[in-house]
Design a protein around this motif. Structure first.
Motif, PDB file in Angstrom:
ATOM      1  N   ALA A  38      -6.380  -7.197  -3.790  1.00 30.66           N
ATOM      2  CA  ALA A  38      -7.579  -8.033  -3.956  1.00 30.66           C
ATOM      3  C   ALA A  38      -7.213  -9.315  -4.703  1.00 30.66           C
ATOM      4  CB  ALA A  38      -8.657  -7.263  -4.716  1.00 30.66           C
ATOM      5  N   ARG A  39      -6.361  -9.171  -5.723  1.00 33.64           N
ATOM      6  CA  ARG A  39      -5.930 -10.340  -6.494  1.00 33.64           C
ATOM      7  C   ARG A  39      -5.209 -11.327  -5.576  1.00 33.64           C
ATOM      8  NH1 ARG A  39      -1.917 -12.465  -9.217  1.00 33.64           N
ATOM      9  NH2 ARG A  39      -0.374 -10.955  -8.484  1.00 33.64           N
ATOM     10  N   LEU A  40      -4.465 -10.798  -4.625  1.00 29.82           N
ATOM     11  CA  LEU A  40      -3.722 -11.645  -3.683  1.00 29.82           C
ATOM     12  C   LEU A  40      -4.621 -12.175  -2.564  1.00 29.82           C
ATOM     13  CD1 LEU A  40      -0.518  -9.404  -3.423  1.00 29.82           C
ATOM     14  CD2 LEU A  40      -0.614 -11.693  -4.426  1.00 29.82           C
ATOM     15  N   LYS A  41      -5.889 -11.770  -2.611  1.00 27.30           N
ATOM     16  CA  LYS A  41      -6.874 -12.226  -1.622  1.00 27.30           C
ATOM     17  C   LYS A  41      -6.541 -11.775  -0.199  1.00 27.30           C
ATOM     18  CE  LYS A  41      -8.942 -16.026  -4.150  1.00 27.30           C
ATOM     19  NZ  LYS A  41      -8.394 -15.663  -5.456  1.00 27.30           N
ATOM     20  N   LEU A  42      -5.948 -10.598  -0.087  1.00 23.37           N
ATOM     21  CA  LEU A  42      -5.743 -10.026   1.247  1.00 23.37           C
ATOM     22  C   LEU A  42      -7.097  -9.501   1.718  1.00 23.37           C
ATOM     23  CD1 LEU A  42      -2.456  -7.973   0.640  1.00 23.37           C
ATOM     24  CD2 LEU A  42      -2.699 -10.296   1.521  1.00 23.37           C
ATOM     25  N   THR A  43      -7.269  -9.389   3.036  1.00 18.25           N
ATOM     26  CA  THR A  43      -8.540  -8.825   3.501  1.00 18.25           C
ATOM     27  C   THR A  43      -8.421  -7.334   3.771  1.00 18.25           C
ATOM     28  OG1 THR A  43      -7.980  -9.896   5.568  1.00 18.25           O
ATOM     29  CG2 THR A  43      -9.891 -10.720   4.430  1.00 18.25           C
ATOM     30  N   ALA A  44      -7.189  -6.851   3.964  1.00 17.38           N
ATOM     31  CA  ALA A  44      -6.998  -5.412   4.150  1.00 17.38           C
ATOM     32  C   ALA A  44      -5.596  -5.034   3.697  1.00 17.38           C
ATOM     33  CB  ALA A  44      -7.188  -5.028   5.619  1.00 17.38           C
ATOM     34  N   VAL A  45      -5.479  -3.785   3.282  1.00 15.87           N
ATOM     35  CA  VAL A  45      -4.162  -3.252   2.933  1.00 15.87           C
ATOM     36  C   VAL A  45      -4.092  -1.832   3.486  1.00 15.87           C
ATOM     37  CG1 VAL A  45      -4.855  -2.346   0.638  1.00 15.87           C
ATOM     38  CG2 VAL A  45      -2.471  -2.963   1.054  1.00 15.87           C
ATOM     39  N   ALA A  46      -2.932  -1.472   4.037  1.00 15.78           N
ATOM     40  CA  ALA A  46      -2.768  -0.100   4.534  1.00 15.78           C
ATOM     41  C   ALA A  46      -1.968   0.707   3.525  1.00 15.78           C
ATOM     42  CB  ALA A  46      -2.055  -0.111   5.884  1.00 15.78           C
ATOM     43  N   ILE A  47      -2.420   1.926   3.289  1.00 12.70           N
ATOM     44  CA  ILE A  47      -1.695   2.861   2.428  1.00 12.70           C
ATOM     45  C   ILE A  47      -0.823   3.699   3.344  1.00 12.70           C
ATOM     46  CG2 ILE A  47      -1.950   4.735   0.747  1.00 12.70           C
ATOM     47  CD1 ILE A  47      -3.311   2.209  -0.182  1.00 12.70           C
ATOM     48  N   THR A  48       0.489   3.565   3.188  1.00 10.36           N
ATOM     49  CA  THR A  48       1.392   4.269   4.111  1.00 10.36           C
ATOM     50  C   THR A  48       2.459   5.036   3.323  1.00 10.36           C
ATOM     51  OG1 THR A  48       2.752   2.275   4.287  1.00 10.36           O
ATOM     52  CG2 THR A  48       1.086   2.601   6.002  1.00 10.36           C
ATOM     53  N   ASP A  49       2.017   6.024   2.571  1.00 11.23           N
ATOM     54  CA  ASP A  49       2.986   6.809   1.804  1.00 11.23           C
ATOM     55  C   ASP A  49       3.871   7.634   2.729  1.00 11.23           C
ATOM     56  OD1 ASP A  49       2.787   6.331  -1.008  1.00 11.23           O
ATOM     57  OD2 ASP A  49       0.721   7.057  -0.874  1.00 11.23           O
ATOM     58  N   HIS A  50       5.111   7.853   2.302  1.00 13.13           N
ATOM     59  CA  HIS A  50       6.018   8.708   3.067  1.00 13.13           C
ATOM     60  C   HIS A  50       5.426  10.113   3.129  1.00 13.13           C
ATOM     61  CE1 HIS A  50       9.395   5.869   2.887  1.00 13.13           C
ATOM     62  NE2 HIS A  50       9.196   5.737   1.598  1.00 13.13           N
ATOM     63  N   ASP A  51       5.202  10.596   4.335  1.00 11.60           N
ATOM     64  CA  ASP A  51       4.812  11.995   4.551  1.00 11.60           C
ATOM     65  C   ASP A  51       3.697  12.476   3.615  1.00 11.60           C
ATOM     66  OD1 ASP A  51       6.821  12.258   6.546  1.00 11.60           O
ATOM     67  OD2 ASP A  51       8.323  12.572   4.989  1.00 11.60           O
ATOM     68  N   ALA A  52       2.755  11.605   3.291  1.00  8.70           N
ATOM     69  CA  ALA A  52       1.702  12.008   2.357  1.00  8.70           C
ATOM     70  C   ALA A  52       0.431  11.195   2.594  1.00  8.70           C
ATOM     71  CB  ALA A  52       2.171  11.815   0.914  1.00  8.70           C
ATOM     72  N   VAL A  53      -0.711  11.867   2.417  1.00 14.73           N
ATOM     73  CA  VAL A  53      -2.002  11.188   2.616  1.00 14.73           C
ATOM     74  C   VAL A  53      -2.902  11.315   1.381  1.00 14.73           C
ATOM     75  CG1 VAL A  53      -2.047  11.312   5.143  1.00 14.73           C
ATOM     76  CG2 VAL A  53      -2.846  13.283   3.814  1.00 14.73           C
ATOM     77  N   GLY A  54      -2.336  11.857   0.306  1.00 19.90           N
ATOM     78  CA  GLY A  54      -3.130  12.154  -0.896  1.00 19.90           C
ATOM     79  C   GLY A  54      -3.737  10.948  -1.584  1.00 19.90           C
ATOM     80  N   GLY A  55      -3.179   9.761  -1.342  1.00 26.06           N
ATOM     81  CA  GLY A  55      -3.681   8.582  -2.053  1.00 26.06           C
ATOM     82  C   GLY A  55      -4.788   7.842  -1.328  1.00 26.06           C
ATOM     83  N   ILE A  56      -5.066   8.248  -0.080  1.00 25.67           N
ATOM     84  CA  ILE A  56      -5.964   7.444   0.750  1.00 25.67           C
ATOM     85  C   ILE A  56      -7.394   7.393   0.211  1.00 25.67           C
ATOM     86  CG2 ILE A  56      -6.987   7.188   3.047  1.00 25.67           C
ATOM     87  CD1 ILE A  56      -4.372   8.407   4.188  1.00 25.67           C
ATOM     88  N   ASP A  57      -7.949   8.557  -0.126  1.00 24.57           N
ATOM     89  CA  ASP A  57      -9.347   8.572  -0.561  1.00 24.57           C
ATOM     90  C   ASP A  57      -9.565   7.714  -1.805  1.00 24.57           C
ATOM     91  OD1 ASP A  57     -10.131  10.115   1.543  1.00 24.57           O
ATOM     92  OD2 ASP A  57     -10.013  12.020   0.447  1.00 24.57           O
ATOM     93  N   ARG A  58      -8.636   7.800  -2.737  1.00 22.21           N
ATOM     94  CA  ARG A  58      -8.756   6.991  -3.965  1.00 22.21           C
ATOM     95  C   ARG A  58      -8.678   5.499  -3.631  1.00 22.21           C
ATOM     96  NH1 ARG A  58      -4.784   9.597  -8.391  1.00 22.21           N
ATOM     97  NH2 ARG A  58      -4.924   7.455  -9.173  1.00 22.21           N
TER      98      ARG A  58
END
Ligand code: AMP
Ligand code: ZN
Ligand code: FE
Ligand code: FE
Length: 288
Positions: A38-58
């Motif tokens: 958000a600070r960088l003023k991006l409009t979207a960011v993808a969360i792409t952890d190695h073999d893991a999805v635990g961070g997505i909801d947060r």
């Protein structure tokens, strides 16, 4: 800079489609990553952890707070003819029990693999315990960067880079391969769970046979823009994507400083239209 980003801003700004959090080997929490985007003023960011999805909801929750679109993703590792190929999985339905089971199984395999690498290091006379690695990984999908950092903290090497060079790089004496998933198995898993599959950083394998194998296995796109891509790789994979009618994506592969001490987020971005194309394909499949 070695790579070139696609031009174009449009009304929807720029997006970073590749980033890691503490749920794999990144240093940012999901909230920190989203705040930084958000600070960088991006409009979207993808969360792409190695073999893991635990961070997505947060991350999605933080995205609401910062009015930033969060793209759910993961980076799966597969292997073809002895070459590790990473595949970005966007928009998989990660809440399905079958998907969660898969990620739990891979996490377990990664933990066992870390133990194997520590054993090899011990055989080489390096004083390191699996507990030291576990303390750093804190339940995340354990990767070589955790082992590397543990080696630095144990005083066995000076830098993460040295840990890879001396011990755990692909040709290193303490390297141990990951679970062997074929590109086909990875693509099928992604498609069965409603996701879009993109071959990550193809220029880093120095093996286009492996890239073609991933395309033949059903990849929907290629990550054309990446910090490790030279402008020559960008041209090459752009052309490969066009010829094979594949989507083109890009991102920073931010690890929050765990990779060569650089933060990276937003260092490689693509116009929103690249994300829109991913979303369109997903929608089309959902309807079809
Ligand atoms: P793994 O999935 O456990 O095999 O770890 C692969 C990860 O290690 C990559 O995604 C990078 O984040 C990191 N990595 C690979 N090579 C290096 C290197 N030479 N220096 C620093 N990090 C590296
Ligand atoms: Zn990584
Ligand atoms: Fe990768
Ligand atoms: Fe990555």
């Amino acid at each position: 800079m070695a790579y070139r980003e696609p031009a174009g801003e449009g009304s929807s700004g720029r997006v970073d489609l590749h980033a890691h959090t503490i749920f794999s080997d990144g240093l940012f929490t999901p909230e920190e990553l989203v705040a930084e985007a958000a600070r960088l003023k991006l409009t979207a960011v993808a969360i792409t952890d190695h073999d893991a999805v635990g961070g997505i909801d947060r991350a999605v929750a933080a995205g609401r707070q910062f009015q930033l679109e969060v793209v759910p993703g993961a980076e799966l590792s597969c292997n073809t003819n002895g070459v590790d190929v990473h595949v970005l999985a966007y928009y998989i339905d990660y809440t399905q029990p079958a998907a969660l089971e898969f990620f739990e199984m891979v996490r377990q395999k990664r933990a066992e693999r870390a133990e194997k690498m520590v054993s090899k290091l011990n055989e080489l006379g390096v004083n390191l315990s699996i507990e030291q690695v576990r303390a750093l990984a804190r339940g995340a999908a354990t990767g070589r960067p955790h082992v590397a950092q543990a080696l630095v903290e144990a005083g066995a090497v000076r830098t993460i880079e040295e840990a890879f060079q001396r011990y755990i790089g692909y040709d290193g004496p303490a390297y141990f391969p990951k679970m062997q998933l074929t590109p086909k198995a990875a693509m099928d898993f992604i498609h069965q769970h409603g996701g879009v599959a993109v071959v990550a950083h193809p220029g880093t394998y120095h093996n286009d046979g492996a890239v073609y194998a991933a395309i033949a296995a059903g990849a929907d796109g290629i990550e054309v823009w990446h910090p490790d891509h030279t402008s020559r790789s960008v041209d090459r994979y752009r052309e490969m994507a066009i010829k094979n009618r594949l989507l083109m994506t890009g991102g920073s592969d931010c690890h929050g400083g765990r990779k060569l001490g650089r933060v990276y987020l937003g260092s490689v971005t693509v116009p929103y239209s690249c994300l829109q194309a991913v979303k369109n394909l997903r929608e089309k499949r959902l309807k079809g």
